[in-house]
Design a protein around this motif. Structure first.
Motif, PDB file in Angstrom:
ATOM      1  N   ASP A 102      58.724 124.905  80.074  1.00 53.59           N
ATOM      2  CA  ASP A 102      59.830 124.116  80.618  1.00 53.59           C
ATOM      3  C   ASP A 102      59.261 123.275  81.751  1.00 53.59           C
ATOM      4  N   GLY A 103      59.603 122.013  81.773  1.00 55.67           N
ATOM      5  CA  GLY A 103      59.050 121.123  82.793  1.00 55.67           C
ATOM      6  C   GLY A 103      59.369 121.517  84.212  1.00 55.67           C
ATOM      7  N   THR A 104      60.362 122.380  84.397  1.00 60.02           N
ATOM      8  CA  THR A 104      60.721 122.817  85.751  1.00 60.02           C
ATOM      9  C   THR A 104      60.004 124.095  86.142  1.00 60.02           C
ATOM     10  N   ASP A 105      59.296 124.731  85.192  1.00 61.10           N
ATOM     11  CA  ASP A 105      58.611 125.993  85.479  1.00 61.10           C
ATOM     12  C   ASP A 105      57.327 125.752  86.257  1.00 61.10           C
ATOM     13  N   ASP A 106      56.950 126.746  87.047  1.00 59.58           N
ATOM     14  CA  ASP A 106      55.653 126.739  87.708  1.00 59.58           C
ATOM     15  C   ASP A 106      54.598 127.035  86.645  1.00 59.58           C
ATOM     16  N   PRO A 107      53.624 126.140  86.445  1.00 59.25           N
ATOM     17  CA  PRO A 107      52.616 126.391  85.411  1.00 59.25           C
ATOM     18  C   PRO A 107      51.652 127.512  85.759  1.00 59.25           C
ATOM     19  N   GLY A 108      51.675 127.984  86.997  1.00 61.48           N
ATOM     20  CA  GLY A 108      50.809 129.090  87.391  1.00 61.48           C
ATOM     21  C   GLY A 108      49.515 128.674  88.047  1.00 61.48           C
ATOM     22  N   PHE A 109      49.321 127.375  88.241  1.00 63.44           N
ATOM     23  CA  PHE A 109      48.116 126.884  88.912  1.00 63.44           C
ATOM     24  C   PHE A 109      48.439 125.555  89.578  1.00 63.44           C
ATOM     25  N   ASP A 110      47.584 125.173  90.519  1.00 68.56           N
ATOM     26  CA  ASP A 110      47.692 123.877  91.178  1.00 68.56           C
ATOM     27  C   ASP A 110      46.629 122.899  90.675  1.00 68.56           C
ATOM     28  N   VAL A 111      45.520 123.441  90.158  1.00 65.88           N
ATOM     29  CA  VAL A 111      44.453 122.619  89.582  1.00 65.88           C
ATOM     30  C   VAL A 111      43.896 123.360  88.372  1.00 65.88           C
ATOM     31  N   TRP A 112      43.730 122.637  87.285  1.00 67.74           N
ATOM     32  CA  TRP A 112      43.138 123.197  86.067  1.00 67.74           C
ATOM     33  C   TRP A 112      41.811 122.485  85.820  1.00 67.74           C
ATOM     34  N   ILE A 113      40.723 123.244  85.738  1.00 63.79           N
ATOM     35  CA  ILE A 113      39.412 122.690  85.413  1.00 63.79           C
ATOM     36  C   ILE A 113      39.121 123.013  83.956  1.00 63.79           C
ATOM     37  N   THR A 114      38.966 121.975  83.153  1.00 67.02           N
ATOM     38  CA  THR A 114      38.774 122.158  81.715  1.00 67.02           C
ATOM     39  C   THR A 114      38.085 120.920  81.165  1.00 67.02           C
ATOM     40  N   THR A 115      37.899 120.867  79.869  1.00 62.93           N
ATOM     41  CA  THR A 115      37.317 119.664  79.271  1.00 62.93           C
ATOM     42  C   THR A 115      38.420 118.645  78.981  1.00 62.93           C
ATOM     43  N   ARG A 116      38.043 117.405  78.940  1.00 61.95           N
ATOM     44  CA  ARG A 116      38.996 116.297  78.956  1.00 61.95           C
ATOM     45  C   ARG A 116      40.058 116.358  77.867  1.00 61.95           C
ATOM     46  N   SER A 117      39.715 116.840  76.704  1.00 68.87           N
ATOM     47  CA  SER A 117      40.645 116.772  75.576  1.00 68.87           C
ATOM     48  C   SER A 117      41.887 117.635  75.756  1.00 68.87           C
ATOM     49  N   TRP A 118      41.760 118.773  76.421  1.00 70.61           N
ATOM     50  CA  TRP A 118      42.874 119.716  76.465  1.00 70.61           C
ATOM     51  C   TRP A 118      44.099 119.180  77.206  1.00 70.61           C
ATOM     52  N   PRO A 119      43.979 118.610  78.405  1.00 74.30           N
ATOM     53  CA  PRO A 119      45.182 118.048  79.047  1.00 74.30           C
ATOM     54  C   PRO A 119      45.817 116.940  78.210  1.00 74.30           C
ATOM     55  N   ALA A 120      44.992 116.112  77.576  1.00 72.83           N
ATOM     56  CA  ALA A 120      45.532 115.041  76.739  1.00 72.83           C
ATOM     57  C   ALA A 120      46.281 115.611  75.542  1.00 72.83           C
ATOM     58  N   MET A 121      45.768 116.690  74.970  1.00 65.91           N
ATOM     59  CA  MET A 121      46.449 117.323  73.841  1.00 65.91           C
ATOM     60  C   MET A 121      47.779 117.932  74.276  1.00 65.91           C
ATOM     61  N   VAL A 122      47.803 118.519  75.472  1.00 65.36           N
ATOM     62  CA  VAL A 122      49.055 119.079  75.996  1.00 65.36           C
ATOM     63  C   VAL A 122      50.114 117.984  76.127  1.00 65.36           C
ATOM     64  N   GLU A 123      49.762 116.877  76.755  1.00 61.39           N
ATOM     65  CA  GLU A 123      50.730 115.802  76.971  1.00 61.39           C
ATOM     66  C   GLU A 123      51.165 115.165  75.654  1.00 61.39           C
ATOM     67  N   THR A 124      50.237 115.019  74.711  1.00 62.58           N
ATOM     68  CA  THR A 124      50.591 114.457  73.410  1.00 62.58           C
ATOM     69  C   THR A 124      51.544 115.377  72.660  1.00 62.58           C
ATOM     70  N   GLN A 125      51.289 116.670  72.711  1.00 58.75           N
ATOM     71  CA  GLN A 125      52.169 117.620  72.031  1.00 58.75           C
ATOM     72  C   GLN A 125      53.548 117.648  72.666  1.00 58.75           C
ATOM     73  N   ARG A 126      53.590 117.559  73.993  1.00 59.74           N
ATOM     74  CA  ARG A 126      54.880 117.566  74.681  1.00 59.74           C
ATOM     75  C   ARG A 126      55.691 116.317  74.336  1.00 59.74           C
ATOM     76  N   ARG A 127      55.026 115.172  74.239  1.00 60.90           N
ATOM     77  CA  ARG A 127      55.747 113.959  73.835  1.00 60.90           C
ATOM     78  C   ARG A 127      56.288 114.097  72.414  1.00 60.90           C
ATOM     79  N   ALA A 128      55.487 114.680  71.528  1.00 60.89           N
ATOM     80  CA  ALA A 128      55.936 114.863  70.154  1.00 60.89           C
ATOM     81  C   ALA A 128      57.138 115.800  70.083  1.00 60.89           C
ATOM     82  N   ASP A 129      57.212 116.738  71.022  1.00 58.32           N
ATOM     83  CA  ASP A 129      58.321 117.694  71.062  1.00 58.32           C
ATOM     84  C   ASP A 129      59.486 117.195  71.920  1.00 58.32           C
TER      85      ASP A 129
END
Length: 350
Positions: A85-112
């Protein structure tokens, strides 16, 4: 194809990073509070940092500096964020990962039809190419037959090693890689083998056609276990070499552990073409962008990653890296939507 990475003894500077890596299973997560040691003047316990397991070295540095850190497989974090839920605390303030994963999250959320959750990522400047780690006697036969590529491996799985000039006791070629939805090693390997089969890195979802899926199904059917007992396919290869003949990973994960393996003289690490790379970023939830920017710029993070076999802009490479193999200007990965489709196709054929 480029043969790479002569298997030398690991430099002393990476020993600590290798020891930590050996304790991590990419399918498991671990959490830790702020360290009481280290330079806590540079840390902030109120900033919660989450690292993909592939970037554990970055979290080690931040933990030592006083940050509260947690490590989790990138796919697990991405799944939770995609459904949050966009109002939920994601559990972190900074996520260190490889570039594709945040983009995949945002793309999936737009599709949903869900709202955006993450801000724009900040480059850390640390990169690592996809690699194939194989038993040298087997990979030499593949290289002679058709080149050490995933297309060659896929085309060979219906044969026996005896057909390829090897010993009948070797049985048939047995490749391995993590599922693309679990970690960066699996995602990059699947993207790279797809680019190799299609003959280009700029492919679209409609290129993942019946011909591709039939070839992929045959390749994946030859994989003994995508989630073997030892953890990742690379972990299993190092523990029990007879389990796999060749596995996909990334250089930063594979090179240090292969160089210190008891079987290092019988293993070869190759960077296949076309080269695709894992590029690390720091990303924050919407409204917390400054935290990600500050983390991405930290020298201790960059130095820790360089010592852990990442290729870091502005820092020299270490002995286990073949710096004669140049990386492309971009990661050579397709857009996030194509990576999601690629993961879906993989799920369908397996």
């Amino acid at each position: 194809m480029r043969r790479a990475l002569a298997l030398l003894a690991a430099a002393a500077m990476i020993a600590g990073a290798v020891a930590v890596r050996s304790l991590i299973d990419d399918d498991d997560s671990s959490a830790s509070g702020a360290s009481t040691g280290g330079d806590t003047d540079n840390g902030d316990e109120s900033i919660r940092v989450q690292c993909a397991t592939v970037a554990e070295a970055a979290c080690d540095a931040l933990r030592a500096a006083g940050f509260t850190v947690r490590t989790e497989a990138a796919g697990r974090t991405a799944d939770a964020l995609s459904e949050a839920d966009g109002t939920d605390d994601p559990g972190f303030d900074v996520w260190i990962t490889t570039r594709s994963w945040p983009a995949m999250v945002e793309t999936q959320r737009r599709a949903d039809l869900a709202g955006g959750l993450l801000d724009e990522p900040h480059d850390i400047g640390a990169r690592s190419p996809a690699v194939i780690v194989g038993r040298t006697d087997r990979t030499e036969l593949l290289a002679a037959a058709c080149g050490l590529t995933w297309t060659c491996i896929g085309d060979s799985v219906g044969s026996t090693w005896a057909d390829l000039g090897g010993s009948p006791s070797w049985g048939s070629p047995e490749p391995g890689h993590s599922p693309p939805g679990t970690n960066s090693e699996g995602l990059l390997t699947t993207a790279q083998l797809t680019a190799d089969f299609l003959g280009r890195t700029s492919y679209a979802s409609n290129d993942l056609d019946n011909r591709y899926q039939a070839w992929l199904a045959e390749l994946e059917d030859a994989v003994p276990d995508h989630t073997p007992p030892a953890g990742t396919p690379l972990d299993q290869l190092l523990l029990t070499p007879a389990f796999f003949d060749a596995v996909g990973s990334i250089e930063a994960v594979a090179a240090p552990v292969v160089a210190t393996s008891r079987d290092r003289d019988r293993l070869t690490v190759t960077i296949p073409e076309p080269i695709v790379t894992a590029d690390l970023v720091a990303v924050a939830p919407l409204g917390q962008n400054s935290s990600a920017q500050a983390i991405a710029a930290r020298d201790d993070v960059k130095e820790a990653l360089a010592a852990a076999a990442w290729r870091v802009e502005g820092l020299p490479t270490i002995d286990v890296i073949d710096d004669t193999v140049a990386l492309p200007d971009s990661d050579n990965l397709p857009p996030a939507g194509v990576l999601i489709a690629l993961t879906d196709r993989w799920n369908e054929v397996t």
